[in-house]
Design a protein around this motif. Structure first.
Motif, PDB file in Angstrom:
ATOM      1  N   HIS A 237      -6.037 -38.337 -43.590  1.00 44.12           N
ATOM      2  CA  HIS A 237      -4.730 -37.771 -43.695  1.00 44.12           C
ATOM      3  C   HIS A 237      -4.573 -36.425 -44.125  1.00 44.12           C
ATOM      4  CE1 HIS A 237      -4.005 -42.119 -45.904  1.00 44.12           C
ATOM      5  NE2 HIS A 237      -3.942 -42.171 -44.479  1.00 44.12           N
TER       6      HIS A 237
ATOM      7  N   ASN B 210      -2.662 -42.456 -39.389  1.00 46.22           N
ATOM      8  CA  ASN B 210      -2.665 -41.234 -39.921  1.00 46.22           C
ATOM      9  C   ASN B 210      -1.410 -40.345 -39.459  1.00 46.22           C
ATOM     10  OD1 ASN B 210      -5.090 -41.767 -40.990  1.00 46.22           O
ATOM     11  ND2 ASN B 210      -6.306 -40.791 -39.425  1.00 46.22           N
ATOM     12  N   ARG B 211      -0.271 -40.845 -39.213  1.00 48.08           N
ATOM     13  CA  ARG B 211       0.972 -40.093 -39.110  1.00 48.08           C
ATOM     14  C   ARG B 211       1.867 -40.330 -40.311  1.00 48.08           C
ATOM     15  NH1 ARG B 211       2.683 -41.019 -33.020  1.00 48.08           N
ATOM     16  NH2 ARG B 211       1.792 -39.237 -32.094  1.00 48.08           N
TER      17      ARG B 211
ATOM     18  N   SER C 220      -2.873 -30.571 -39.308  1.00 45.87           N
ATOM     19  CA  SER C 220      -2.417 -30.292 -37.983  1.00 45.87           C
ATOM     20  C   SER C 220      -0.982 -30.319 -37.939  1.00 45.87           C
ATOM     21  CB  SER C 220      -2.759 -31.339 -37.333  1.00 45.87           C
ATOM     22  OG  SER C 220      -4.398 -31.462 -37.260  1.00 45.87           O
TER      23      SER C 220
ATOM     24  N   SER D 249      -4.482 -34.734 -40.621  1.00 45.20           N
ATOM     25  CA  SER D 249      -3.085 -34.650 -40.440  1.00 45.20           C
ATOM     26  C   SER D 249      -2.255 -34.148 -40.869  1.00 45.20           C
ATOM     27  CB  SER D 249      -2.771 -36.482 -40.701  1.00 45.20           C
ATOM     28  OG  SER D 249      -1.335 -36.650 -40.367  1.00 45.20           O
TER      29      SER D 249
ATOM     30  N   PRO E  26      -7.378 -37.170 -32.347  1.00 48.32           N
ATOM     31  CA  PRO E  26      -6.166 -37.051 -33.243  1.00 48.32           C
ATOM     32  C   PRO E  26      -6.830 -36.570 -34.582  1.00 48.32           C
ATOM     33  CG  PRO E  26      -7.295 -39.124 -32.827  1.00 48.32           C
ATOM     34  CD  PRO E  26      -7.908 -38.210 -31.754  1.00 48.32           C
ATOM     35  N   PRO E  27      -6.019 -36.129 -35.710  1.00 51.62           N
ATOM     36  CA  PRO E  27      -6.837 -35.961 -36.933  1.00 51.62           C
ATOM     37  C   PRO E  27      -7.170 -37.316 -37.394  1.00 51.62           C
ATOM     38  CG  PRO E  27      -4.147 -35.774 -36.917  1.00 51.62           C
ATOM     39  CD  PRO E  27      -4.627 -35.951 -35.676  1.00 51.62           C
TER      40      PRO E  27
END
Lengths: 331, 205
Positions: free
Chosen positions: A192, A269-270, A198, A195, A188-189
Motif C-alpha cells: 500500500h 493495491n490500488r 507511485s 502504491s 506494480p507497487p
C-alpha cells in the motif's frame, strides 16, 4: 517582498466525475453533470486555469476546446485510476526562442543543472528525515557533496541511486504504527505504501509537467533522465527535488493522520474509487497549502513554488541566470 | 497602393505601442517580444472594454491602421479628431494616478509621426485623455519628442534575444507590472546579486 496572492492556486482543475462534461459559459469554465441531474458541479474563471486533468469518462465540449486553445489551457487525459493517456496542448504553447535555447544546451550545461537538482533532492531527503526525528544521515550529506563533484551524468546517476537507497532504508522510521516501508517497488507497487508513493509521483510529475508547459519548455527533453519515447524526462528531472519534501512528506502525512487506511485499497493495491477521490482532493489541498519560502521569505503555495522553479529553470536555459537554484529546505 | 510587407520587412517595423512598453521597462518589453510572457494586466482588459464603449462616437475617425516604412513604425490609432481639416490623434489612458507618464507622451508622438507621414504635413499636437479625471491634455510635439522616438526605434531594432536588458532602475514600476511574476526581480537580486548590480534592485534586498 510579496508574491502575488493566489496566482496559481486555482490553476489546475481535476475532474473525476464520470459522465460529466467541461463546458464554457461566458468567461467561466463549468463542469456539468450531463449524465445525471445534478447540473453544475463546479465553475472557475477561465483566466485562472491553465491545466485541466480529467479522469476516465469526462468530455470536453467543442466550444470549450476552442476556448482552451485560445487561453493556452492544457488538457490532460487520465484513466479513471490516474494512468496518463495524453494531452491536448494549445497551439501557442511553443516559444521558438525558448525551445532553441533548450535544444542548444551543451552537455556540460545540462550536467550543471542536473547536479543542482540532485544535490537539492538529497538535501531535501535529509531535511525530511530530520523533521521526522530520523537522525544519523551523515552518509546522505557526504553523497550530497559527491554530487557536486560529478564529472558525468552516469557518475551523477550513480550517486543519486546510492542516496535513494540510503534514504528509502530510513523512510520506514517516519511511518506510524501499522504501516511499514520495506523497499521501494514499482510496476506494480507491491504494497500500500509503495502504491501511494507511485501515485503521488505521478501526480507530482503532472504538476511539474503543467509548470513546464506553462513556461514553454519541452518536457520531453531532459537534462539527466535518459531519452525514451513518451517519457517526460525534463519533468522527471525537475521533480527530483520535490520528491522527498513534497511527495514523500505528503504520503507520510496521509497515512500518519489516518486520511488513508489499509481498508481503502483493493486487492491489487490500488485505491478504491471513493478513496481515490479523497486522495485527489487531499493532493489538491496540499498543492494549495502555503509555506514560508526558504529564500524569498514570503508565503507561497506549493503549486506556485513549483511553477517558480520552472521559471528559474527556464531562466538558466535562456541564460538569464547563471545557475539553477533548486528549492531546498535546510530544516 | 503600397505592396504588402515581405517576411523580412514585417519584423523590422516597430509597433507604436512598443515605444511605450520599451520606455516603461526594456526588460518587460524583452519578455513580451521574445517570450510572450507578460500576462494580461487588469488595466489592459479594463482599457479594452472602455475603448469598445467609446469608439462609436460620431465625427471622429476610430481604429485606423498606419504604417510608415521610412520611419520603421506602424500601429493603430484608436481615435483621431478632425476639426477644420486638422487631424489630432487622441491616446486614452486609464491612469488611476490622474497623470500621464513620459512613456505615454512617447507613444502619442509615435502616432503623430505616423499621421504626419500619411498626410504629408506636420502634426504638432496630440491629446492624452485620462479616464480617471475625464480630462484631455494637449501635448505639443517638439523635435525633441521626435528625436526620442527615433532613438527608441533604433534601440528596439538593436535588441537581440541573446542580451536581456537589466532589471529596472525604478523598482516601484514593478509593483504594477504584469510581468513581475515571470521577471522575478527581487528573487533574482537574492539568488544572484551580481545580476542586480547597478539596477534599482541592488539595494532593495
Amino acid at each position: 517582498m510579496k508574491a502575488s496572492e493566489g496566482m496559481y492556486d486555482e490553476a489546475v482543475l481535476f475532474v473525476t466525475r464520470q459522465g460529466s462534461q467541461v463546458q464554457v459559459d461566458g468567461g467561466r469554465i463549468v463542469v456539468w453533470d450531463v449524465d445525471g441531474d445534478e447540473g453544475r458541479l463546479a465553475s472557475r474563471p477561465i483566466e485562472k486555469v491553465d491545466t485541466i486533468n480529467v479522469f476516465g469518462g469526462v468530455n470536453f465540449s467543442t466550444p470549450f476546446v476552442a476556448k482552451a486553445n485560445e487561453h493556452g489551457i492544457v488538457l490532460n487525459y487520465f484513466t479513471q485510476h490516474g494512468k496518463y493517456r495524453g494531452s491536448f496542448v494549445p497551439e501557442k504553447n511553443t516559444i521558438a526562442e525558448v525551445r532553441r535555447a533548450q535544444y542548444a544546451l551543451s552537455d556540460d550545461a545540462e550536467l550543471e543543472i542536473a547536479k543542482a537538482m540532485i544535490s537539492g533532492k538529497i538535501r531535501n531527503a535529509r531535511t525530511l528525515l530530520s523533521r521526522k526525528g530520523v537522525h544519523g544521515t551523515e552518509v546522505l550529506k557526504d553523497l550530497g557533496v559527491r554530487t557536486e563533484k560529478a564529472t558525468s551524468k552516469d557518475d551523477l546517476r550513480g550517486t543519486e541511486g546510492e542516496a535513494a537507497e540510503r534514504y528509502f532504508a530510513r523512510l520506514d522510521e517516519t511511518l506510524t504504527d501499522g504501516w511499514t516501508f520495506e523497499t521501494r517497488s514499482k510496476r506494480p507497487p507491491e504494497d500500500h505504501i509503495n502504491s501511494l508513493l507511485s501515485l503521488t509521483y505521478v501526480f507530482m510529475k503532472n504538476e511539474v509537467l503543467a509548470a513546464l508547459r506553462q513556461y514553454n519548455l519541452d518536457p520531453f527533453l531532459g537534462v539527466l533522465h535518459a531519452d525514451r519515447h513518451g517519457r517526460p524526462s525534463l519533468a522527471l528531472d525537475l521533480q527530483e527535488e520535490f520528491r522527498p519534501i513534497f511527495c514523500d512528506a505528503f504520503v507520510t502525512r496521509l497515512v500518519n493522520r489516518g486520511a488513508i487506511t489499509h481498508d481503502d485499497f483493493r486487492t491489487d493495491n490500488r485505491l478504491r474509487d471513493d478513496a481515490f477521490d479523497t486522495y485527489l482532493s487531499k493532493f489538491d489541498d496540499y498543492m494549495q497549502e502555503e509555506f514560508t519560502h526558504p529564500y524569498f521569505e514570503y508565503t507561497v503555495s506549493r503549486r506556485k513554488a513549483i511553477r517558480q522553479q520552472a521559471i528559474l529553470l527556464r531562466k538558466v536555459i535562456t541564460d538569464e541566470l547563471d545557475d539553477y537554484h533548486p528549492l531546498t529546505f535546510d530544516r | 497602393m503600397k505592396s504588402p510587407p515581405t517576411v523580412g520587412q514585417r519584423d523590422k517595423v516597430v509597433h507604436v505601442s512598443a515605444l511605450n512598453e520599451y520606455v516603461y521597462c526594456p526588460r518587460r518589453f524583452y519578455y513580451q517580444r521574445y517570450h510572450d510572457e507578460i500576462g494580461t494586466p487588469y488595466e489592459l482588459v479594463d482599457g479594452r472594454s472602455k475603448h469598445q464603449n467609446q469608439s462609436n462616437r460620431g465625427g471622429w475617425i476610430t481604429e485606423r491602421y498606419f504604417r510608415a516604412d521610412e520611419l520603421k513604425l506602424h500601429g493603430k490609432i484608436d481615435l483621431i479628431e478632425s476639426e477644420g481639416g486638422v487631424f489630432t490623434p487622441v491616446e486614452r489612458k486609464r491612469s488611476e494616478s490622474g497623470q500621464y507618464y513620459p512613456s505615454d507622451e512617447v507613444q502619442l508622438t509615435g502616432y503623430c509621426m505616423l499621421l504626419e507621414a500619411a498626410l504629408n504635413e506636420p502634426v504638432n499636437v496630440g491629446y492624452i485623455y485620462l479616464y480617471s479625471t475625464d480630462e484631455r491634455h494637449a501635448v505639443r510635439i517638439t523635435d525633441r519628442h521626435r528625436r526620442t522616438v527615433r532613438e527608441i526605434i533604433t534601440r528596439i531594432e538593436e535588441m537581440s534575444v541573446g542580451s536581456i536588458p537589466p532589471l529596472t532602475d525604478n523598482p516601484e514600476k514593478c509593483e504594477a507590472c504584469s510581468a513581475r511574476e515571470y521577471c522575478m526581480p527581487a528573487e533574482t537580486a537574492r539568488l544572484e546579486p551580481e545580476k542586480a548590480a547597478g539596477t534599482g534592485w541592488e539595494d532593495e534586498i
